[in-house]
Design an enzyme around this catalytic site. Sequence first.
Site, short mmCIF file in Angstrom:
data_model
loop_
_atom_site.label_atom_id
_atom_site.label_comp_id
_atom_site.label_asym_id
_atom_site.label_seq_id
_atom_site.Cartn_x
_atom_site.Cartn_y
_atom_site.Cartn_z
N HIS A 144 0.87 -1.20 0.00
CA HIS A 144 0.00 0.00 0.00
C HIS A 144 0.90 1.24 0.00
CE1 HIS A 144 -3.41 2.46 0.36
NE2 HIS A 144 -3.80 2.20 1.60
N ASP A 183 -2.34 -1.60 12.61
CA ASP A 183 -3.31 -1.71 11.51
C ASP A 183 -4.32 -2.78 11.93
OD1 ASP A 183 -4.65 -1.48 9.09
OD2 ASP A 183 -3.12 -2.51 7.90
N GLN A 235 -0.22 5.01 0.99
CA GLN A 235 -0.41 5.21 2.43
C GLN A 235 0.91 5.58 3.10
OE1 GLN A 235 -3.35 4.98 4.37
NE2 GLN A 235 -1.97 5.98 5.80
N1 CP Z 1 -6.12 3.82 4.53
C1 CP Z 1 -6.87 3.54 3.44
O1 CP Z 1 -6.36 3.19 2.37
O2 CP Z 1 -8.21 3.69 3.63
P1 CP Z 1 -9.39 3.28 2.64
O3 CP Z 1 -9.46 1.78 2.63
O4 CP Z 1 -10.60 3.91 3.23
O5 CP Z 1 -9.08 3.81 1.27
N1 NVA Z 2 -4.37 -3.81 5.81
C1 NVA Z 2 -5.63 -3.17 5.49
C2 NVA Z 2 -5.41 -1.76 5.03
C3 NVA Z 2 -6.65 -1.01 4.69
C4 NVA Z 2 -6.38 0.38 4.18
C5 NVA Z 2 -6.34 -3.97 4.41
O1 NVA Z 2 -5.69 -4.37 3.43
O2 NVA Z 2 -7.54 -4.22 4.55
#
Ligand code: CP
Ligand code: NVA
Length: 308
Positions: free
Chosen positions: A134, A225, A137
């Site tokens: 990600h 997280d 982020q």
């Molecule tokens: N942190 C993040 O990516 O949030 P969303 O899943 O709401 O986009």
């Molecule tokens: N680790 C989480 C992040 C969400 C923004 C997921 O992948 O669901």
Amino acid sequence: MKHFLDIHKTDPDDLRRMIDDAGRMKQARLGRPRGAPDDDLPLADRVVALIFEKPSTRTRVSFDVGVRQMGGQTMALSGSDMQLGHGETIADTARVLSRYVDLIMIRTFDETVLTEMADYADVPVINGLTDRTHPCQIMADIMTYEEHRGPIAGKKVVWTGDGNNVCASFLHAAGQFGFDMTFTGPAQLDPEREFIELARSKGSRIEIERNAEKAVQGADLVVADTWVSMHDGQSSRERRHNMLRPYQVNAHLMSHAKPDALFMHCLPAHREEEATSEIMDGPNSVIFDEAENRLHAQKAIMRWCLGL
Ligand code: CP
Ligand code: NVA
């Protein structure tokens, strides 16, 4: 083609420029209404496709608002509404979209969907989260850390809980931005070896410490997280909760970190699970700055992708 696929695939000087650019753009619009256009409108006449194969609040809204502020237009597409969700190949989808739009952001499951999209698209592709990483982020998180505490290089970041996609991008960032990281969580949920070795090969000190209290000693930043990510089946929920409970970020755990250690969480959170509200709403928490900085960091990423 400048795709933004992962932090370790992007040149450290470019990453630094994007963080600086994001800060500059944030400053330039202080006090303006959210919908007011930026002075320079770098995305005038550009269209951005935002593809979501998983739910999203922050990524969806921050990309949409960011493009509008820069004078461009967006189109949010859900995977299931597209032919992509009904058998059309990723390669054909990428080639078709490239005839209509100037930039593609995609949130998907398997990272091969992202990389194949990038292989076949004639326009830049941005990773809006996969099961594995990600990066947008973590660009916002680096920006946020530095706004509050100055350069992140040489600092100690402690990741608590599941060694998931967000943790992976933090490890990528450790190597690129020169900070150290300790993972504390159950062995079954360790981050992939590849991510750890890559950060170490770039000179970062990466440690695994099963004892959460020991892990956070000397921490400049503690990160949590969700215990169950979007790609994890709900059937594993109870097992994960049992394994992860000792890694909850609460006042007792934070008392072992440096007194000025920041707390981060990418959100959405499950309050009183991975972190208590006392910590999430406490003086060292910067969770809503992280959310805001998604907007500014991604505007810088889009400019970089398009060479603007
Ligand atoms: N942190 C993040 O990516 O949030 P969303 O899943 O709401 O986009
Ligand atoms: N680790 C989480 C992040 C969400 C923004 C997921 O992948 O669901």
